[in-house]
Write a protein that holds these residues in place. Structure first.
Motif, PDB file in Angstrom:
ATOM      1  N   GLU A 164      11.108   5.005   0.099  1.00 44.27           N
ATOM      2  CA  GLU A 164      12.293   3.828  -0.471  1.00 44.27           C
ATOM      3  C   GLU A 164      11.862   2.519  -0.005  1.00 44.27           C
ATOM      4  O   GLU A 164      11.540   2.337   1.056  1.00 44.27           O
ATOM      5  CB  GLU A 164      13.533   4.273   0.091  1.00 44.27           C
ATOM      6  CG  GLU A 164      14.491   5.542  -0.516  1.00 44.27           C
ATOM      7  CD  GLU A 164      14.738   5.366  -2.078  1.00 44.27           C
ATOM      8  OE1 GLU A 164      15.041   4.018  -2.124  1.00 44.27           O
ATOM      9  OE2 GLU A 164      14.526   6.279  -2.755  1.00 44.27           O
ATOM     10  N   PRO A 165      11.783   1.728  -1.121  1.00 48.05           N
ATOM     11  CA  PRO A 165      11.392   0.285  -0.726  1.00 48.05           C
ATOM     12  C   PRO A 165      12.253  -0.521   0.137  1.00 48.05           C
ATOM     13  O   PRO A 165      11.828  -1.072   1.166  1.00 48.05           O
ATOM     14  CB  PRO A 165      11.705  -0.371  -2.360  1.00 48.05           C
ATOM     15  CG  PRO A 165      11.435   0.784  -3.123  1.00 48.05           C
ATOM     16  CD  PRO A 165      11.889   1.951  -2.711  1.00 48.05           C
ATOM     17  N   GLU A 166      13.808  -0.222   0.132  1.00 50.01           N
ATOM     18  CA  GLU A 166      14.635  -0.793   1.002  1.00 50.01           C
ATOM     19  C   GLU A 166      14.328  -0.352   2.431  1.00 50.01           C
ATOM     20  O   GLU A 166      14.280  -1.286   3.337  1.00 50.01           O
ATOM     21  CB  GLU A 166      15.825  -0.561   0.683  1.00 50.01           C
ATOM     22  CG  GLU A 166      16.575  -1.218  -0.583  1.00 50.01           C
ATOM     23  CD  GLU A 166      18.101  -1.045  -0.860  1.00 50.01           C
ATOM     24  OE1 GLU A 166      18.837  -0.912   0.346  1.00 50.01           O
ATOM     25  OE2 GLU A 166      18.259  -0.795  -1.870  1.00 50.01           O
ATOM     26  N   LEU A 167      13.718   0.936   2.489  1.00 52.82           N
ATOM     27  CA  LEU A 167      13.788   1.548   3.902  1.00 52.82           C
ATOM     28  C   LEU A 167      12.369   0.946   4.569  1.00 52.82           C
ATOM     29  O   LEU A 167      12.289   0.495   5.802  1.00 52.82           O
ATOM     30  CB  LEU A 167      13.625   3.015   3.834  1.00 52.82           C
ATOM     31  CG  LEU A 167      13.331   3.607   5.334  1.00 52.82           C
ATOM     32  CD1 LEU A 167      14.472   3.415   6.324  1.00 52.82           C
ATOM     33  CD2 LEU A 167      13.175   5.175   4.986  1.00 52.82           C
ATOM     34  N   LEU A 168      11.422   0.801   3.899  1.00 51.22           N
ATOM     35  CA  LEU A 168      10.240   0.083   4.108  1.00 51.22           C
ATOM     36  C   LEU A 168      10.360  -1.232   4.612  1.00 51.22           C
ATOM     37  O   LEU A 168       9.758  -1.551   5.593  1.00 51.22           O
ATOM     38  CB  LEU A 168       9.155   0.168   3.111  1.00 51.22           C
ATOM     39  CG  LEU A 168       8.668   1.456   2.768  1.00 51.22           C
ATOM     40  CD1 LEU A 168       7.703   1.565   1.447  1.00 51.22           C
ATOM     41  CD2 LEU A 168       7.588   1.886   4.013  1.00 51.22           C
ATOM     42  N   PHE A 169      11.180  -2.039   3.781  1.00 44.01           N
ATOM     43  CA  PHE A 169      11.412  -3.378   4.008  1.00 44.01           C
ATOM     44  C   PHE A 169      12.141  -3.607   5.273  1.00 44.01           C
ATOM     45  O   PHE A 169      11.794  -4.497   6.137  1.00 44.01           O
ATOM     46  CB  PHE A 169      12.187  -4.189   2.837  1.00 44.01           C
ATOM     47  CG  PHE A 169      12.233  -5.458   2.891  1.00 44.01           C
ATOM     48  CD1 PHE A 169      11.067  -6.491   2.865  1.00 44.01           C
ATOM     49  CD2 PHE A 169      13.060  -6.197   3.402  1.00 44.01           C
ATOM     50  CE1 PHE A 169      11.360  -7.836   2.983  1.00 44.01           C
ATOM     51  CE2 PHE A 169      13.571  -7.668   3.405  1.00 44.01           C
ATOM     52  CZ  PHE A 169      12.433  -8.342   3.352  1.00 44.01           C
ATOM     53  N   GLU A 170      13.114  -2.605   5.327  1.00 44.09           N
ATOM     54  CA  GLU A 170      14.224  -2.698   6.461  1.00 44.09           C
ATOM     55  C   GLU A 170      13.306  -2.593   7.839  1.00 44.09           C
ATOM     56  O   GLU A 170      13.305  -3.220   8.802  1.00 44.09           O
ATOM     57  CB  GLU A 170      15.392  -1.675   6.566  1.00 44.09           C
ATOM     58  CG  GLU A 170      16.206  -1.907   7.771  1.00 44.09           C
ATOM     59  CD  GLU A 170      17.304  -0.798   7.379  1.00 44.09           C
ATOM     60  OE1 GLU A 170      18.338  -0.903   8.389  1.00 44.09           O
ATOM     61  OE2 GLU A 170      17.670  -0.525   6.413  1.00 44.09           O
ATOM     62  N   ARG A 171      12.372  -1.621   7.861  1.00 43.93           N
ATOM     63  CA  ARG A 171      11.411  -1.151   9.019  1.00 43.93           C
ATOM     64  C   ARG A 171      10.580  -2.666   9.369  1.00 43.93           C
ATOM     65  O   ARG A 171      10.410  -2.884  10.550  1.00 43.93           O
ATOM     66  CB  ARG A 171      10.666   0.058   8.671  1.00 43.93           C
ATOM     67  CG  ARG A 171      11.345   1.324   8.785  1.00 43.93           C
ATOM     68  CD  ARG A 171      10.341   2.185   8.272  1.00 43.93           C
ATOM     69  NE  ARG A 171      10.997   3.577   8.188  1.00 43.93           N
ATOM     70  CZ  ARG A 171      10.565   4.810   7.769  1.00 43.93           C
ATOM     71  NH1 ARG A 171       9.480   4.724   7.308  1.00 43.93           N
ATOM     72  NH2 ARG A 171      11.231   5.890   7.824  1.00 43.93           N
ATOM     73  N   PHE A 172      10.098  -2.996   8.059  1.00 45.60           N
ATOM     74  CA  PHE A 172       9.377  -4.263   8.567  1.00 45.60           C
ATOM     75  C   PHE A 172      10.033  -5.434   9.010  1.00 45.60           C
ATOM     76  O   PHE A 172       9.495  -6.125   9.942  1.00 45.60           O
ATOM     77  CB  PHE A 172       8.790  -4.620   6.897  1.00 45.60           C
ATOM     78  CG  PHE A 172       8.095  -6.213   7.056  1.00 45.60           C
ATOM     79  CD1 PHE A 172       7.140  -6.590   7.560  1.00 45.60           C
ATOM     80  CD2 PHE A 172       8.966  -7.124   6.225  1.00 45.60           C
ATOM     81  CE1 PHE A 172       6.569  -7.885   7.150  1.00 45.60           C
ATOM     82  CE2 PHE A 172       8.596  -8.273   6.224  1.00 45.60           C
ATOM     83  CZ  PHE A 172       7.325  -8.980   6.920  1.00 45.60           C
ATOM     84  N   ILE A 173      11.255  -5.562   8.800  1.00 38.70           N
ATOM     85  CA  ILE A 173      12.132  -6.954   9.216  1.00 38.70           C
ATOM     86  C   ILE A 173      12.286  -6.394  10.924  1.00 38.70           C
ATOM     87  O   ILE A 173      12.271  -7.340  11.626  1.00 38.70           O
ATOM     88  CB  ILE A 173      13.499  -7.045   8.353  1.00 38.70           C
ATOM     89  CG1 ILE A 173      13.227  -7.164   7.001  1.00 38.70           C
ATOM     90  CG2 ILE A 173      14.451  -7.732   9.207  1.00 38.70           C
ATOM     91  CD1 ILE A 173      12.868  -8.726   6.816  1.00 38.70           C
ATOM     92  N   ILE A 214       0.901  -1.146  -0.033  1.00 36.53           N
ATOM     93  CA  ILE A 214      -0.069   0.123   0.074  1.00 36.53           C
ATOM     94  C   ILE A 214       0.954   1.223  -0.127  1.00 36.53           C
ATOM     95  O   ILE A 214       0.622   2.231  -0.745  1.00 36.53           O
ATOM     96  CB  ILE A 214      -0.968   0.038   1.265  1.00 36.53           C
ATOM     97  CG1 ILE A 214      -2.182  -1.179   1.001  1.00 36.53           C
ATOM     98  CG2 ILE A 214      -1.766   1.243   1.341  1.00 36.53           C
ATOM     99  CD1 ILE A 214      -2.813  -1.366   2.342  1.00 36.53           C
ATOM    100  N   LYS A 215       1.939   1.183   0.904  1.00 34.60           N
ATOM    101  CA  LYS A 215       2.991   2.316   0.934  1.00 34.60           C
ATOM    102  C   LYS A 215       3.452   2.584  -0.337  1.00 34.60           C
ATOM    103  O   LYS A 215       3.849   3.624  -0.842  1.00 34.60           O
ATOM    104  CB  LYS A 215       3.814   2.059   2.003  1.00 34.60           C
ATOM    105  CG  LYS A 215       3.098   2.306   3.440  1.00 34.60           C
ATOM    106  CD  LYS A 215       4.226   2.173   4.349  1.00 34.60           C
ATOM    107  CE  LYS A 215       3.340   2.102   5.782  1.00 34.60           C
ATOM    108  NZ  LYS A 215       4.229   1.917   7.169  1.00 34.60           N
ATOM    109  N   LEU A 216       4.019   1.484  -0.900  1.00 32.74           N
ATOM    110  CA  LEU A 216       4.889   1.510  -2.171  1.00 32.74           C
ATOM    111  C   LEU A 216       3.958   2.436  -3.222  1.00 32.74           C
ATOM    112  O   LEU A 216       4.481   3.115  -4.183  1.00 32.74           O
ATOM    113  CB  LEU A 216       5.136   0.176  -2.659  1.00 32.74           C
ATOM    114  CG  LEU A 216       6.413  -0.505  -1.883  1.00 32.74           C
ATOM    115  CD1 LEU A 216       6.676  -1.748  -2.395  1.00 32.74           C
ATOM    116  CD2 LEU A 216       7.603   0.460  -2.208  1.00 32.74           C
ATOM    117  N   LYS A 217       2.596   1.946  -3.495  1.00 32.85           N
ATOM    118  CA  LYS A 217       1.750   2.600  -4.430  1.00 32.85           C
ATOM    119  C   LYS A 217       1.243   3.851  -3.997  1.00 32.85           C
ATOM    120  O   LYS A 217       0.882   4.568  -4.875  1.00 32.85           O
ATOM    121  CB  LYS A 217       0.444   1.562  -4.428  1.00 32.85           C
ATOM    122  CG  LYS A 217       0.899   0.127  -5.036  1.00 32.85           C
ATOM    123  CD  LYS A 217      -0.495  -0.695  -5.215  1.00 32.85           C
ATOM    124  CE  LYS A 217       0.019  -1.973  -5.927  1.00 32.85           C
ATOM    125  NZ  LYS A 217      -1.243  -2.904  -6.122  1.00 32.85           N
TER     126      LYS A 217
END
Length: 332
Positions: free
Chosen positions: A319-328, A311-314
């Motif tokens: 930044e995709p990497e930042l979103l994924f890092e926060r998720f991890i 949802i945030k990417l769209k």
């Protein structure tokens, strides 16, 4: 019938006038097309072999060609790809339908017409489809399972006087997600590397065969679920650096979490599950192995987290990497 039975028919010269070929395995489909093409001698192919793609050509062209007698030859072969007139949305004029049905009932005896349905969703309720299936021989070319794919690859190598170590074959299977066509496409590199020894080893497969996106995502999901933060970020960054769009990586990753949840709720054999979900049995096998290590609650949490990232990417420029890092880090 299967491919071997078709080859036997050709060998025995006991051919039908019409064939419909269903399949999901590209390598087998190409082999079947080659079998039909080989029925005509190279010198006669310009006149007695025709191939039509109905996504850009018309059924009328096929009918006219199929009704033409061979030109200075024993037979004529017509190969038809993408016959979307057999689908629910496909259109066919009354005249074309009448001529096609007449062709089915009264074919030119020397002619062979092969319709490559492949994985096209045909409408078996349509009269034109019913009649074709009535008069044609059906050839089924389903995707090979893990064992069949490995056996086929081993046989192809043996025919060239090559051998492959078991761990190398297993790694090839893993990196290609047990997709036979992909495995076969990787063979030329491995054969070339082992020209002198005729022996394919694990190190060659590891060095030369890239992992498919699906195979990488299996590793990524496992790294996320087992709290291997550094490994998960490395895999994710490598995928982006190799040109995979962030939205695609996210979609495949979300799909993998969804698949794990679906399989967790199913019962039956790997083959039964693969049919229900419409995926290769090897993916079911790997997923069931992974589920033994994960808590279902954690799996649901990660799945919802991936949907939130999508949802945030769209909807933002984060930044995709930042979103994924926060998720991890949030789920460690």
């Amino acid at each position: 019938m299967n491919l071997q039975q078709l080859q036997q028919q050709i060998k025995n010269q006991a051919l039908a006038n019409f064939y419909v070929i269903f399949g999901e395995e590209e390598a087998l489909i190409q082999r079947a097309q080659s079998e039909f093409k080989q029925l005509i001698q190279p010198i006669d192919r310009d006149m007695n072999y025709a191939q039509f793609d109905l996504s850009i050509q018309s059924l009328d062209d096929v009918i006219n060609d199929a009704m033409s007698i061979p030109f200075f030859g024993e037979r004529r072969v017509v190969v038809v790809q993408n016959p979307d007139f057999l689908t629910a949305k496909g259109k066919v004029s009354d005249l074309d339908q009448a001529q096609f049905l007449q062709l089915l009932e009264k074919p030119v005896s020397e002619n062979i017409v092969a319709f490559f349905i492949n994985d096209l969703k045909i409408d078996k309720r349509k009269k034109i489809t019913k009649m074709l299936l009535k008069y044609a021989e059906s050839v089924d070319l389903p995707a090979l399972n893990e064992r069949q794919a490995q056996q086929a690859i081993s046989k192809e190598l043996e025919a060239r006087a090559y051998r492959i170590d078991q761990d190398a074959l297993q790694e090839l299977t893993l990196r290609t997600n047990a997709h036979y066509t992909t495995m076969q496409n990787e063979l030329p590199k491995l054969i070339a590397e082992a020209t002198h020894t005729k022996h394919i080893q694990l190190k060659a497969v590891t060095a030369l065969v890239p992992k498919t996106l699906t195979a990488n995502v299996f590793d990524l999901v496992d790294a996320v679920m087992t709290h291997q933060i550094k490994n998960a970020l490395t895999i994710y960054r490598d995928l982006l650096q190799n040109g995979e769009p962030a939205l695609r990586v996210n979609a495949v990753l979300t799909g993998q979490f969804r698949l794990l949840l679906q399989i967790a709720g199913l019962k039956g054999t790997e083959q039964d599950m693969s049919k229900q979900l419409g995926i290769h049995p090897y993916r079911v096998k790997l997923a069931r192995q992974m589920l033994k290590k994960y808590a279902l609650g954690s799996l649901r949490s990660r799945y919802l987290g991936m949907i939130a990232i999508e949802i945030k990417l769209k909807s933002s420029n984060q930044e995709p990497e930042l979103l994924f890092e926060r998720f991890i880090l949030k789920n460690k």
